[in-house]
Design a protein around this motif. Structure first.
Motif, PDB file in Angstrom:
ATOM      1  N   SER A 181     -11.341  31.210 -23.463  1.00 17.56           N
ATOM      2  CA  SER A 181     -12.627  30.507 -23.590  1.00 17.56           C
ATOM      3  C   SER A 181     -13.599  31.505 -24.249  1.00 17.56           C
ATOM      4  O   SER A 181     -13.721  32.686 -23.975  1.00 17.56           O
ATOM      5  N   LYS A 182     -14.524  31.018 -25.092  1.00 13.99           N
ATOM      6  CA  LYS A 182     -15.132  32.014 -26.181  1.00 13.99           C
ATOM      7  C   LYS A 182     -16.811  31.674 -25.825  1.00 13.99           C
ATOM      8  O   LYS A 182     -17.162  30.668 -25.672  1.00 13.99           O
ATOM      9  N   ALA A 183     -17.553  32.837 -25.786  1.00 16.56           N
ATOM     10  CA  ALA A 183     -18.983  32.871 -25.808  1.00 16.56           C
ATOM     11  C   ALA A 183     -19.683  33.280 -26.988  1.00 16.56           C
ATOM     12  O   ALA A 183     -19.440  34.575 -27.062  1.00 16.56           O
ATOM     13  N   GLU A 184     -20.529  32.624 -27.524  1.00 21.63           N
ATOM     14  CA  GLU A 184     -21.072  33.144 -28.899  1.00 21.63           C
ATOM     15  C   GLU A 184     -22.412  33.193 -28.668  1.00 21.63           C
ATOM     16  O   GLU A 184     -23.286  32.477 -28.245  1.00 21.63           O
ATOM     17  N   GLU A 247     -32.118  18.495 -20.149  1.00 24.35           N
ATOM     18  CA  GLU A 247     -31.124  17.636 -20.962  1.00 24.35           C
ATOM     19  C   GLU A 247     -29.609  17.924 -20.492  1.00 24.35           C
ATOM     20  O   GLU A 247     -29.425  18.991 -19.712  1.00 24.35           O
ATOM     21  N   ARG A 248     -28.812  17.064 -20.660  1.00 20.80           N
ATOM     22  CA  ARG A 248     -27.442  17.215 -20.306  1.00 20.80           C
ATOM     23  C   ARG A 248     -26.523  18.208 -21.230  1.00 20.80           C
ATOM     24  O   ARG A 248     -26.920  18.288 -22.329  1.00 20.80           O
ATOM     25  N   ASN A 249     -25.881  19.445 -20.472  1.00 21.12           N
ATOM     26  CA  ASN A 249     -25.329  20.242 -21.256  1.00 21.12           C
ATOM     27  C   ASN A 249     -23.993  19.779 -21.569  1.00 21.12           C
ATOM     28  O   ASN A 249     -23.342  18.760 -21.287  1.00 21.12           O
ATOM     29  N   THR A 250     -23.274  20.538 -22.550  1.00 17.15           N
ATOM     30  CA  THR A 250     -22.046  19.916 -23.077  1.00 17.15           C
ATOM     31  C   THR A 250     -20.817  20.526 -22.415  1.00 17.15           C
ATOM     32  O   THR A 250     -20.037  21.162 -23.014  1.00 17.15           O
ATOM     33  N   ILE A 251     -20.789  20.330 -21.273  1.00 16.92           N
ATOM     34  CA  ILE A 251     -19.814  20.638 -20.497  1.00 16.92           C
ATOM     35  C   ILE A 251     -19.542  19.510 -19.729  1.00 16.92           C
ATOM     36  O   ILE A 251     -20.364  18.901 -18.987  1.00 16.92           O
ATOM     37  N   PHE A 252     -18.274  18.911 -19.801  1.00 14.90           N
ATOM     38  CA  PHE A 252     -17.956  17.442 -19.156  1.00 14.90           C
ATOM     39  C   PHE A 252     -16.408  17.608 -18.568  1.00 14.90           C
ATOM     40  O   PHE A 252     -15.582  18.408 -18.837  1.00 14.90           O
ATOM     41  N   CYS A 253     -16.273  16.526 -17.627  1.00 13.61           N
ATOM     42  CA  CYS A 253     -14.849  16.231 -17.278  1.00 13.61           C
ATOM     43  C   CYS A 253     -14.094  15.573 -17.984  1.00 13.61           C
ATOM     44  O   CYS A 253     -14.506  14.310 -18.125  1.00 13.61           O
ATOM     45  N   SER A 254     -12.946  15.779 -18.464  1.00  9.77           N
ATOM     46  CA  SER A 254     -12.120  15.156 -19.390  1.00  9.77           C
ATOM     47  C   SER A 254     -10.995  14.440 -18.696  1.00  9.77           C
ATOM     48  O   SER A 254     -10.610  13.404 -19.103  1.00  9.77           O
ATOM     49  N   LEU A 272     -15.645  22.449 -22.330  1.00 12.91           N
ATOM     50  CA  LEU A 272     -16.815  23.023 -22.929  1.00 12.91           C
ATOM     51  C   LEU A 272     -16.753  23.116 -24.365  1.00 12.91           C
ATOM     52  O   LEU A 272     -16.169  23.632 -24.861  1.00 12.91           O
ATOM     53  N   ASP A 273     -17.800  22.461 -24.895  1.00 15.12           N
ATOM     54  CA  ASP A 273     -17.966  22.265 -26.382  1.00 15.12           C
ATOM     55  C   ASP A 273     -19.494  22.841 -26.834  1.00 15.12           C
ATOM     56  O   ASP A 273     -20.312  22.018 -27.040  1.00 15.12           O
TER      57      ASP A 273
END
Length: 596
Positions: A181-184, A247-254, A272-273
């Motif tokens: 997993s990457k963190a920019e 606001e909703r973050n772009t982390i979600f259950c797939s 995580l997108d």
């Protein structure tokens, strides 16, 4: 449907009669006003919540499970879970041992330990939702920035928001050095995090308004391996400046995992997108911060198994007293009935007493360890804080692995007591078995805990931590060495202590020649060490019971009977384990891989 009665009498025995907890608290400035009446009142109310609110949801929650809406990525917990969580928050249970600075009640960790044992007995799957939140709270309390603390800790303390730990990825479990997993970094000081996490307990649900994910990821210039891991807060909803939800973050259950047990808890695959996160602690030092949560989780998993051992025992005893089957070999014990209750049969008693002995010793060890944490955090004596920290470091892998192994044994025994009925869902016993099995796997498999104990905690510091615990054992042995009534407990305790010391030295010498010798012996070694700890607490509990059996209270007679069973029937397991550990590496490595 299984039932559950909080074991308040035994908890009070451990707290007040074994550990003299009120006097211990008087020595801690933060807890000097926590007296016996306060302790007992908290335990009684905690027991009511566990037995009356969440225990009735355990079987139905297992049957229903969690439901994922794949279009919205939202997860619905089983019926009643959300309402029970609201009562948990309303009752202030989430805040019990949290820092008053963030809205907590500031009560000792020791009381939180008892609360969670009861909740785990009542409903392990439900209890995992708030349990993981407490670990997230501890990690941020220790390593968060002032801004992070002010934003997240009040909400985690109150229970308004819950927390998770996001470590595992599809290609790596325990070996976190392989994570991708990457963190920019972003211009505003936040990070955009992209990756996939799996096996995330309580990773998505509808119990709370927000979920605070603690996520491990790599910065662009991070070194390879575990030295290049950073920790980030990635909330489901981004908080606004006033603390409300944004606001909703772009982390979600797939997806949700289809599990053998703990069906009422959402084990989520998390995507995580480019999710917005903030760095916790220093760059590339994420494991330092995450280990706070991981160690809390390891103690928590041991506590889950302690809870399951207790509730399985209670239901098996009730069944064994009621179920009629055959006659005792020595002649009828209930001649007025068509058969004897199965509790008269020796092997049924052996199964029941195994579960009871493991539950009561596990409770003593877990509460004692929680007291060490309280002293480590609150004592004004620096030497005492250091000693308590060493005790906790040594005991943590034993609590995680020994208690979970024991629960697998105990719940299986208790299911066996039911015979064919134990295999039927309505009785609840097969659920306890299924739920207990995960506890040996997650938060570091029990083999990992064994390697941690022998390799890092003992050989890594030349036995310093083990010697500190050994000193407690030796002092007790010497104090009771001339007490004739205690010899049946003191002699085997001293014997296992001497044997573990010799085995440790032997394994240390072998490890100098080949480090794989540690891996060959570690699992056996941890179980031997676990029995040493249990033998110590059983001997101490027997001493109290001997002193008080003249009161006529049958509790003490039962305590002595269980202690005698432990020393006669369970501790001897160590003889075979010692032989196995000494057999070493060769029998494991002789066969060539191609022949497996």
């Amino acid at each position: 449907m299984p039932s559950y009665t909080p074991p308040l009498r035994d908890m009070q025995f451990v707290l007040h009669e074994l550990l003299n907890i009120s006097e211990e608290f008087k020595m801690l400035p933060a807890h000097k006003d926590v007296d016996a009446d306060t302790i007992n009142a908290v335990l009684e109310e905690a027991g009511k919540f566990a037995s009356q609110v969440i225990a009735p949801l355990n079987l139905s929650g297992d049957i229903e499970g969690c439901t994922l809406d794949k279009t919205t990525h939202e997860v619905k917990a089983p019926a009643g879970f959300k309402e029970a969580y609201a009562k948990y928050v309303e009752g202030g249970w989430a805040a019990l041992s949290c820092d008053p600075e963030y809205g907590g009640q500031g009560l000792p960790i020791t009381l939180n330990q008892c609360l969670y044992e009861m909740m785990n007995s009542a409903n392990q799957a439900w209890t995992m939702y708030p349990g993981l939140s407490h670990g997230a709270y501890e990690a941020l309390h220790a390593h968060g920035t002032p801004e992070q603390k002010s934003t997240y800790l009040p909400k985690l303390t109150s229970g308004e928001w819950t927390g998770t730990m996001c470590l595992t990825e599809p290609h790596c479990g325990t070996d976190l050095g392989m994570l991708r997993s990457k963190a920019e970094p972003q211009a505003d000081g936040t990070y955009k995090i992209t990756g996939q996490k799996i096996f995330i307990s309580a990773g998505e649900h509808d119990l709370a308004a927000n979920i605070v994910h603690l996520v491990l990821a790599r910065l662009p210039d991070a070194p390879a391996g575990s030295k290049g891991i950073s920790l980030f807060i990635v909330p489901k909803f981004l908080p606004k400046a006033d603390g409300s939800i944004g606001e909703r973050n772009t982390i979600f259950c797939s997806a949700l995992e289809h599990k053998m047990g703990i069906h009422g808890n959402a084990t989520a695959q998390i995507m995580l997108d480019g999710a917005v996160g903030t760095l916790v602690g220093q760059p590339n030092k994420g494991l330092n911060a995450m280990f706070v949560m991981m160690n809390a989780a390891r103690l928590g998993v041991g506590n889950q198994s302690l809870g399951l051992t207790e509730v399985a025992y209670q239901n098996a005893v009730a069944y064994a007293k009621d179920r009629l089957q055959m006659r005792a070999l020595s002649g009828p014990k209930a001649p007025d009935k068509p058969a004897d209750p199965i509790i008269v049969h020796p092997d049924v008693r052996k199964m029941l007493l195994t579960a009871r002995a493991y539950a009561e010793a596990g409770r003593a060890m877990a509460i004692w360890t929680a007291l060490q944490i309280d002293k480590e955090l609150s004592s004004d004596d620096e030497d005492e804080r250091k000693e308590c920290a060493d005790h906790v470091a040594l005991i943590t892998p034993i609590i995680k692995a020994f208690l979970t192994d024991n629960a697998w044994i105990a719940t299986s025994h208790c299911m066996q007591v039911f015979g064919g009925h134990g295999f039927i869902r309505e009785w609840g016993m097969e659920q306890f078995v299924r739920d207990s099995r995960i506890n040996m796997i997650y938060e570091g498999t029990n083999t990992i805990q064994s390697l941690d104990l022998l390799g890092r905690k003992i050989l890594g510091d030349n036995g310093a931590k083990l010697k500190k615990f050994g000193k407690l054992v030796q002092e007790f042995v010497e104090a009771e060495g001339t007490n004739e009534a205690m010899q049946e407990f003191i002699n085997p305790l001293a014997d296992i202590g001497d044997k573990l010391t010799k085995l440790t030295t032997e394994l240390g010498m072998k490890a100098f020649g080949n480090a794989d010798e540690v891996g060959a012996a570690a699992v056996d070694y941890l179980r031997i060490a676990g029995h040493l700890v249990f033998a110590y607490f059983w001997a101490r509990m027997a001493k109290v019971a001997l002193e008080k059996q003249g009161s006529g209270d049958p509790f003490y007679k039962a305590k002595l009977a269980t202690a005698r069973f432990y020393f006669a029937k369970l501790l001897p397991e160590t003889a075979g384990l010692i032989r196995s550990a000494r057999a070493g590496l060769a029998p494991l490595m002789e066969m060539e891989e191609a022949h497996f």
